[in-house]
Design a protein around this motif. Structure first.
Motif, PDB file in Angstrom:
ATOM      1  N   ALA A 262       7.948   7.282 -11.657  1.00 16.87           N
ATOM      2  CA  ALA A 262       7.598   6.685 -10.531  1.00 16.87           C
ATOM      3  C   ALA A 262       6.580   5.057 -10.090  1.00 16.87           C
ATOM      4  N   TYR A 263       7.028   4.818  -9.351  1.00 15.23           N
ATOM      5  CA  TYR A 263       5.663   3.865  -8.316  1.00 15.23           C
ATOM      6  C   TYR A 263       5.587   3.696  -7.475  1.00 15.23           C
ATOM      7  N   ARG A 264       3.444   4.246  -8.001  1.00 12.86           N
ATOM      8  CA  ARG A 264       2.550   4.357  -6.961  1.00 12.86           C
ATOM      9  C   ARG A 264       2.822   2.729  -6.145  1.00 12.86           C
ATOM     10  N   TYR A 265       3.149   3.124  -4.357  1.00 14.49           N
ATOM     11  CA  TYR A 265       3.606   1.716  -3.697  1.00 14.49           C
ATOM     12  C   TYR A 265       1.552   1.559  -2.859  1.00 14.49           C
ATOM     13  N   ASN A 266       1.269   0.994  -3.378  1.00 15.67           N
ATOM     14  CA  ASN A 266      -0.128   0.715  -2.079  1.00 15.67           C
ATOM     15  C   ASN A 266      -0.418  -0.329  -1.555  1.00 15.67           C
ATOM     16  N   GLY A 267       0.917  -0.110  -0.836  1.00 16.95           N
ATOM     17  CA  GLY A 267       0.454  -1.912  -0.014  1.00 16.95           C
ATOM     18  C   GLY A 267       0.590  -3.473  -0.604  1.00 16.95           C
ATOM     19  N   GLU A 268       0.719  -3.296  -1.699  1.00 11.26           N
ATOM     20  CA  GLU A 268       0.711  -4.741  -2.502  1.00 11.26           C
ATOM     21  C   GLU A 268       1.496  -5.266  -1.965  1.00 11.26           C
ATOM     22  N   GLY A 269       1.112  -6.906  -2.624  1.00 10.00           N
ATOM     23  CA  GLY A 269       2.209  -7.578  -2.025  1.00 10.00           C
ATOM     24  C   GLY A 269       2.843  -8.075  -3.801  1.00 10.00           C
ATOM     25  N   GLU A 270       2.576  -7.745  -4.185  1.00  9.44           N
ATOM     26  CA  GLU A 270       2.875  -8.147  -5.615  1.00  9.44           C
ATOM     27  C   GLU A 270       3.153  -7.302  -6.093  1.00  9.44           C
ATOM     28  N   LEU A 271       3.798  -6.773  -7.142  1.00  9.33           N
ATOM     29  CA  LEU A 271       4.614  -5.726  -7.911  1.00  9.33           C
ATOM     30  C   LEU A 271       3.573  -5.648  -8.629  1.00  9.33           C
ATOM     31  N   ASN A 272       3.699  -4.632  -9.059  1.00 11.12           N
ATOM     32  CA  ASN A 272       2.162  -4.289 -10.358  1.00 11.12           C
ATOM     33  C   ASN A 272       2.611  -3.118 -11.580  1.00 11.12           C
ATOM     34  N   GLU A 273       2.737  -3.436 -13.157  1.00  9.31           N
ATOM     35  CA  GLU A 273       3.018  -2.442 -13.500  1.00  9.31           C
ATOM     36  C   GLU A 273       2.435  -1.629 -13.992  1.00  9.31           C
ATOM     37  N   GLU A 274       1.262  -1.122 -13.836  1.00 12.65           N
ATOM     38  CA  GLU A 274      -0.036  -0.667 -14.123  1.00 12.65           C
ATOM     39  C   GLU A 274       0.191   0.882 -12.934  1.00 12.65           C
ATOM     40  N   ASN A 275       1.111   0.537 -11.841  1.00 13.12           N
ATOM     41  CA  ASN A 275       1.441   1.269 -10.411  1.00 13.12           C
ATOM     42  C   ASN A 275       2.329   2.785 -11.307  1.00 13.12           C
ATOM     43  N   PHE A 276       3.220   2.014 -12.511  1.00  8.38           N
ATOM     44  CA  PHE A 276       3.754   2.912 -12.807  1.00  8.38           C
ATOM     45  C   PHE A 276       3.663   4.215 -13.277  1.00  8.38           C
ATOM     46  N   VAL A 277       3.927   5.274 -12.857  1.00  8.93           N
ATOM     47  CA  VAL A 277       3.609   6.254 -13.541  1.00  8.93           C
ATOM     48  C   VAL A 277       4.433   7.824 -14.454  1.00  8.93           C
ATOM     49  N   PHE A 278       4.679   7.866 -15.236  1.00  5.95           N
ATOM     50  CA  PHE A 278       5.827   8.271 -16.269  1.00  5.95           C
ATOM     51  C   PHE A 278       5.328  10.459 -17.183  1.00  5.95           C
ATOM     52  N   VAL A 279       6.718  10.697 -16.882  1.00  6.24           N
ATOM     53  CA  VAL A 279       6.181  12.036 -17.684  1.00  6.24           C
ATOM     54  C   VAL A 279       7.267  12.282 -18.330  1.00  6.24           C
ATOM     55  N   SER A 280       7.314  12.987 -19.373  1.00  5.88           N
ATOM     56  CA  SER A 280       8.136  13.163 -20.606  1.00  5.88           C
ATOM     57  C   SER A 280       8.843  14.706 -20.543  1.00  5.88           C
TER      58      SER A 280
END
Length: 317
Positions: A298-316
């Motif tokens: 999932a990508y946590r979109y917080n209204g930023e104008g630039e995509l950020n790898e740190e906003n990804f969340v993963f489960v295995s």
């Protein structure tokens, strides 16, 4: 990688864009917990965030029915949004009758997947029919809070044409049947939207995948100009290696390149596994290939104008 909510505030509203689930209910529940959703009146909810599903919630995993019901409950309660993927379209076309026949019969591989999906209903055909009808109410694209969401390929002209497939908030049977004809105005837009841009292999290039199956087409980066690029440079989401020499002009089909100045678009479909999940500054793929890699993204979109790898969340798995 842990998620960061430094840009999120409880008086605002943000989105969690969730990749292709493919019937993996347990992993979806784990992901929702990690995203800080909880059950409220039997529905997964978040105080100030909305989940957004990019399609392909069914097939491959063991509980597609459970995934559909979880997402349907969230959508109906207003805690999620969802769009169609190519696997949902396959189900709609196979399980929807037009003139007492399926709108389209799938190929052997998709037929096996869809029959396994139908078996999850244990003969309760009315429940399956109801779920397929609900799928027909889902859109093919979303524009929310300045971002775009589509399963495989964003093209303004295509999406404008596809809006007329709907009547009364639901995909029309007659229009879907018509869209199966290659000459239809809907055919190319529909399959590009849900499967992306694919180029035909040159006749003298023989490529086989890990199952030793000869591949006839390959997926490309539709946000890049193909002229002068190599097969390898233009490849995106293919499960086989392509050579590092220039694509011949004669196999390049006409398609609209997504402009670098256009809004951020979130996609699924490409089964990227371990990346790159952000192949361009305004393109973000959230399909981590859960069936193959065991990771749901999932990508946590917080209204930023630039995509950020740190906003990804993963489960295995």
């Amino acid at each position: 990688m842990t998620h960061k909510l430094k840009d999120a505030h409880q008086d605002e509203h943000f989105y969690d864009i969730i990749g292709d689930v493919h019937g993996h209910l347990t992993e979806l529940q784990k992901l929702l917990i990690k995203l800080e959703y909880s059950m409220v009146n039997g529905v997964w909810s978040h105080a100030y965030r909305t989940a957004v599903f990019v399609g392909d919630f069914i097939n491959r995993g063991s509980n597609s029915k459970g995934v559909i019901h979880l997402i349907k409950d969230m959508v109906n309660a207003g805690t999620a949004l969802a769009i169609l993927g190519n696997h949902e379209l396959n189900a709609i076309l196979y399980f929807t009758q037009f003139n007492d026949e399926p709108i389209r019969l799938p190929g052997n591989n998709n037929l096996r997947l869809l029959e396994r999906f139908a078996n999850e209903y244990n003969g309760h055909k009315e429940v399956l029919k109801r779920d397929i009808k609900w799928l027909r109410t889902l859109p093919l694209h979303l524009t929310i809070n300045g971002i775009r969401v589509v399963h495989a390929y964003w093209n303004d002209e295509n999406l404008s044409k596809l809006d007329s497939l709907y009547e009364g908030g639901k995909l029309k049977k007659r229009s879907l049947k018509a869209a199966m004809e290659p000459s239809s105005e809907w055919h190319k837009p529909l399959f590009e939207t849900l499967k992306g841009i694919e180029l035909a292999m040159p006749k003298d290039l023989v490529i086989k995948d890990s199952q030793n199956v000869k591949r006839e087409n390959f997926r490309i980066k539709w946000w890049r100009k193909p002229k002068g690029k190599t097969f390898k440079k233009m490849s995106y989401g293919n499960k086989f290696e392509l050579p590092d020499y220039t694509i011949p002009l004669e196999i390049i089909s006409d398609y609209t390149i997504y402009p670098k100045t256009d809004p951020i678009v979130f996609i699924g479909h490409y089964c990227m596994g371990h990346g790159p999940m952000i192949p361009s500054k305004n393109i973000c793929c959230v399909d981590a290939c859960v069936t193959g890699t065991g990771r749901l993204a999932a990508y946590r979109y917080n209204g930023e104008g630039e995509l950020n790898e740190e906003n990804f969340v993963f489960v295995s798995l």
